[in-house]
Structure formats: C-alpha cells, structure tokens
Write a protein that holds these residues in place. Structure first.
Motif, mmCIF file in Angstrom:
data_model
loop_
_atom_site.group_PDB
_atom_site.id
_atom_site.type_symbol
_atom_site.label_atom_id
_atom_site.label_comp_id
_atom_site.label_asym_id
_atom_site.label_seq_id
_atom_site.Cartn_x
_atom_site.Cartn_y
_atom_site.Cartn_z
ATOM 1 N N ASP A 154 0.868 -1.065 -0.384
ATOM 2 C CA ASP A 154 0.077 -0.003 -0.158
ATOM 3 C C ASP A 154 0.622 0.803 -0.033
ATOM 4 O OD1 ASP A 154 -1.589 -1.884 0.291
ATOM 5 O OD2 ASP A 154 -2.129 -1.640 2.359
ATOM 6 N N ASP A 155 2.375 1.497 0.012
ATOM 7 C CA ASP A 155 2.169 1.763 0.225
ATOM 8 C C ASP A 155 3.625 2.314 -1.404
ATOM 9 O OD1 ASP A 155 2.317 2.473 2.533
ATOM 10 O OD2 ASP A 155 4.085 1.206 3.347
ATOM 11 N N ILE A 156 4.395 3.238 -1.282
ATOM 12 C CA ILE A 156 5.573 4.079 -2.307
ATOM 13 C C ILE A 156 7.446 3.623 -1.741
ATOM 14 C CG2 ILE A 156 4.009 5.180 -4.034
ATOM 15 C CD1 ILE A 156 5.856 7.828 -2.673
ATOM 16 N N VAL A 157 7.282 3.036 -2.516
ATOM 17 C CA VAL A 157 9.356 2.674 -2.152
ATOM 18 C C VAL A 157 9.909 3.302 -3.649
ATOM 19 C CG1 VAL A 157 10.637 1.269 -1.713
ATOM 20 C CG2 VAL A 157 8.581 0.560 -1.363
ATOM 21 N N TYR A 181 -1.766 6.676 -1.012
ATOM 22 C CA TYR A 181 -3.144 7.500 -1.182
ATOM 23 C C TYR A 181 -3.018 9.477 -1.072
ATOM 24 C CZ TYR A 181 -2.898 8.484 3.522
ATOM 25 O OH TYR A 181 -3.071 9.193 4.946
ATOM 26 N N CYS A 182 -2.088 9.542 -0.659
ATOM 27 C CA CYS A 182 -2.022 11.361 -0.944
ATOM 28 C C CYS A 182 -0.816 11.915 -1.201
ATOM 29 C CB CYS A 182 -1.629 11.958 0.990
ATOM 30 S SG CYS A 182 -0.463 10.347 2.363
ATOM 31 N N THR A 183 -0.279 10.352 -1.937
ATOM 32 C CA THR A 183 1.512 11.221 -2.338
ATOM 33 C C THR A 183 1.138 11.537 -4.654
ATOM 34 O OG1 THR A 183 1.596 9.165 -2.758
ATOM 35 C CG2 THR A 183 2.921 11.141 -1.237
ATOM 36 N N SER A 184 1.416 12.163 -4.536
ATOM 37 C CA SER A 184 1.351 12.076 -6.445
ATOM 38 C C SER A 184 1.829 10.950 -7.326
ATOM 39 C CB SER A 184 2.063 13.594 -6.741
ATOM 40 O OG SER A 184 3.617 13.693 -7.011
ATOM 41 N N MET A 185 3.506 10.430 -6.704
ATOM 42 C CA MET A 185 3.569 8.839 -7.485
ATOM 43 C C MET A 185 2.655 7.864 -6.549
ATOM 44 S SD MET A 185 7.462 9.299 -7.356
ATOM 45 C CE MET A 185 8.155 9.560 -5.513
ATOM 46 N N VAL A 215 -6.875 14.484 1.091
ATOM 47 C CA VAL A 215 -7.907 13.617 1.194
ATOM 48 C C VAL A 215 -8.714 12.573 1.642
ATOM 49 C CG1 VAL A 215 -9.494 12.290 -1.026
ATOM 50 C CG2 VAL A 215 -8.007 14.929 -1.339
ATOM 51 N N THR A 216 -9.312 12.319 2.274
ATOM 52 C CA THR A 216 -9.649 11.073 3.627
ATOM 53 C C THR A 216 -11.126 9.748 2.581
ATOM 54 O OG1 THR A 216 -10.426 12.606 4.862
ATOM 55 C CG2 THR A 216 -8.436 12.276 4.862
ATOM 56 N N THR A 217 -12.090 10.726 2.007
ATOM 57 C CA THR A 217 -12.917 9.897 1.701
ATOM 58 C C THR A 217 -12.825 8.949 0.113
ATOM 59 O OG1 THR A 217 -13.908 11.633 0.784
ATOM 60 C CG2 THR A 217 -14.229 11.603 3.019
ATOM 61 N N ALA A 218 -13.542 7.967 0.259
ATOM 62 C CA ALA A 218 -12.328 7.013 -0.881
ATOM 63 C C ALA A 218 -13.079 7.256 -2.060
ATOM 64 C CB ALA A 218 -13.523 5.211 -0.303
ATOM 65 N N ASP A 219 -14.098 8.204 -1.845
ATOM 66 C CA ASP A 219 -15.290 8.197 -2.994
ATOM 67 C C ASP A 219 -14.599 9.757 -3.438
ATOM 68 O OD1 ASP A 219 -17.424 6.822 -2.526
ATOM 69 O OD2 ASP A 219 -18.725 8.511 -1.868
ATOM 70 N N ASP A 237 -0.735 18.706 -3.756
ATOM 71 C CA ASP A 237 -0.773 20.221 -2.925
ATOM 72 C C ASP A 237 -1.173 20.159 -1.234
ATOM 73 O OD1 ASP A 237 -0.317 22.925 -2.939
ATOM 74 O OD2 ASP A 237 -2.607 23.484 -3.486
ATOM 75 N N GLN A 238 0.076 19.423 -0.899
ATOM 76 C CA GLN A 238 -0.425 20.236 0.393
ATOM 77 C C GLN A 238 -0.583 19.015 1.123
ATOM 78 O OE1 GLN A 238 1.104 24.339 1.748
ATOM 79 N NE2 GLN A 238 -0.093 24.245 -0.378
ATOM 80 N N GLU A 239 -0.718 17.427 0.630
ATOM 81 C CA GLU A 239 -1.588 16.484 1.296
ATOM 82 C C GLU A 239 -0.740 16.118 2.570
ATOM 83 O OE1 GLU A 239 -4.695 14.175 -0.970
ATOM 84 O OE2 GLU A 239 -4.717 16.063 -2.605
ATOM 85 N N LEU A 240 0.434 15.967 2.384
ATOM 86 C CA LEU A 240 1.342 15.089 2.753
ATOM 87 C C LEU A 240 1.990 15.419 3.705
ATOM 88 C CD1 LEU A 240 2.704 12.607 3.650
ATOM 89 C CD2 LEU A 240 4.709 12.686 2.100
ATOM 90 N N GLU A 241 2.364 16.569 3.464
ATOM 91 C CA GLU A 241 2.803 17.935 4.594
ATOM 92 C C GLU A 241 2.876 19.610 4.036
ATOM 93 O OE1 GLU A 241 7.970 18.941 5.005
ATOM 94 O OE2 GLU A 241 6.676 17.191 5.567
#
Length: 296
Positions: A154-157, A181-185, A215-219, A237-241
């Motif tokens: 479930d992660d990017i590496v 889910y919260c990164t562009s990659m 963003v914290t909703t599946a829809d 845009d600033q979702e991870l940090e």
C-alpha cells in the motif's frame, strides 16, 4: 409451621427477583487483537517451503527506523510481536554476520554491511540504474528534486532520487516509503491498477489526514484517481506535508506496461501549480518516455 423449601429454589422466589438480575450477563466484546509484523506470518503456517526463521530475521531488520535506530531486545519484541527469545536469536545471527550489533551490549543497531543488500538491488535493477542518470540530468538543468518510485503493498518505495534541497521534514532517500493515497507518485501508481485491486485497496487502507488538505474519503480519492489516469499525471498540493507540492507522471515500457512513476517535488510558495503544469509537466513526460524506452 413453615413449609419445606422445594428442591432447586431458594428462600427468595425468582418472581421476586428484579428482571435485570434474571437476565444472563451480556458477554463483553473481546478486546481487539493487536496486529503486529509477526502476526502477518500466520498465513504461511503449515507451508513446508516457507522459512519462518528467515522471515523473522527480516521483520527484525525492518523494525529499525530513522525514529528508532537503536532498540533493546524488549523494545524489538514489543514492536515486532516476536518473542524475546526469537528476537535474541535473530540479533545473535545478524551480529555474527555483521549486519547488526550493540555497542553497550543492550541497545542494538544495524551496521553498514546491510547497505550491501540494497546496493545489490539497485545495481541489478534495470529500472533503478536507468533512472538515476536521467534524474541527475534533470536536477542539474532545473535545480529541483526528482524521484522514481514503484508500488510495494500500500506504499510507494523510492528506487531512484536526486535532491538539490531538502523539501520535506523527513529526509527521503532510496528505499524510503510513503503512503500511496496522499502522494502524487502513489496516485499515479494506484490509478493504473485494476478496478478490483483499487476496490480492495480502499477497503483495507486507512485514509489518515496528514494535513487539513489530505483527501480522506474513498469517493473523492476515486475521482482523483480517474483524473490522474485520464490526464496522464497527478498533482498533490500539500496533502502529505504543509508547504510541499509534487507532480508525477507514469513510466511505461515499450509494450505499454506501467512499471513506475517519475515526479518533481518542491516548495509550494516557490512553485505555483500553474508553473508546475505548464513549465515542468512536458519535461517530466519526456523524461518518463526516455526512461521507459530503456526498459526493454
């Protein structure tokens, strides 16, 4: 004269007992079982070809992090879910082989020899070796930070990266992991999975807010994934940090298989969204196409 009590009854009639007392005690809900790295091995129980001892050693290695570079046997046991005896045997073996050690005899840490394992991967992986010079050329031209990543669970590496300045609070490097889910990659990689895979992913992942913009909703995430697949890029845009903005594009092999993603990350105040889309997006796509052409 008092009558003898009938067998099976007390001197107080059940009819006189409050209704609440007559009800059987409700079963208390069982406490949730704490999931640990060790519990993930349960699915391999009974598999004669699965080396449990090797798996336990890898779990111990992965327990060390930037936040916890040194730990005792008790701390590792609590963090991994392995018994103290199992942790002790793993550390004994790793120490004998030079991959771990304890200066004071109690707090263990990984040793530089462990880098030989990661170097073996990067040296033998065509994607990583092909990406690094492309990223270095991009950084030299634009003085920005570029990365290539793949999806692992479930992660990017990160498998290749160049940094001209530190743009995140956490120091990212090859091997670093971030939530998809919260990164562009991550969104680019998720967007190109099958509908069934994405549905299973959304059912198991916890969409934790890292900032007020996350963003914290599946829809809503599904809408963003569809847009990423249709537009051929994802911008976060600033979702991870707070203060971090990133742009990513997919990397395809000549056969059309999506194998990785390439991104640019930078300071939000210094890098407007419009500038990323108009100035940098074409160069990212060209670099992704160049990298993909090398993966034959």
């Amino acid at each position: 004269m008092s009558l003898p009590l009938r067998r099976g009854f007390s001197s107080e009639s059940q009819a006189d007992t409050p209704i609440e007392a007559q009800k059987p005690a409700e079963a208390q809900p069982a406490a949730p079982v704490r999931q640990t790295p060790a519990s993930s091995l349960d699915i391999y129980s009974g598999d004669p070809n699965f080396m449990t001892s090797l798996a336990r050693g890898l779990i111990v290695i992965q327990a060390f992090t930037q936040q916890a570079p040194q730990m005792t046997i008790s701390q590792l046991s609590l963090k991994t879910g392995l018994s103290r005896a199992a942790v002790r045997r793993c550390l004994y073996t790793l120490t004998k082989l030079g991959f771990a050690g304890a200066e004071d005899g109690t707090r263990y840490a990984l040793r530089p020899k462990l880098l030989s394992l990661s170097n073996t991967y990067t040296a033998s992986n065509a994607l990583s070796t092909s990406a690094q010079p492309i990223l270095e050329r991009m950084s030299a031209a634009f003085h920005e930070s570029f990365s290539v990543a793949t999806l692992d669970g479930d992660d990017i590496v990160y498998i290749a990266r160049t940094t001209v300045s530190r743009v995140m609070a956490v120091d990212l490097h090859i091997g670093s992991r971030l939530p998809a889910y919260c990164t562009s990659m991550g969104r680019v990689l998720l967007a190109h999975q099958s509908a069934e895979w994405i549905e299973q992913y959304l059912a198991r992942v916890l969409l934790t807010p890292h900032t007020t913009r996350t963003v914290t909703t599946a829809d809503k995430l599904m809408v963003l994934l569809r847009n990423a697949r249709r537009n051929g890029y994802a911008l976060v845009d600033q979702e991870l940090e707070v203060g971090l903005r990133s742009l990513a594009v997919p990397v395809f092999t000549p056969s059309g298989r999506m194998v990785a993603t390439l991104n640019l990350s930078g300071s939000a105040p210094r890098m407007p969204v419009y500038d990323m889309q108009t100035r940098f997006l074409p160069h990212l796509r060209n670099a992704a196409n160049e990298l993909g052409a090398l993966l034959r």
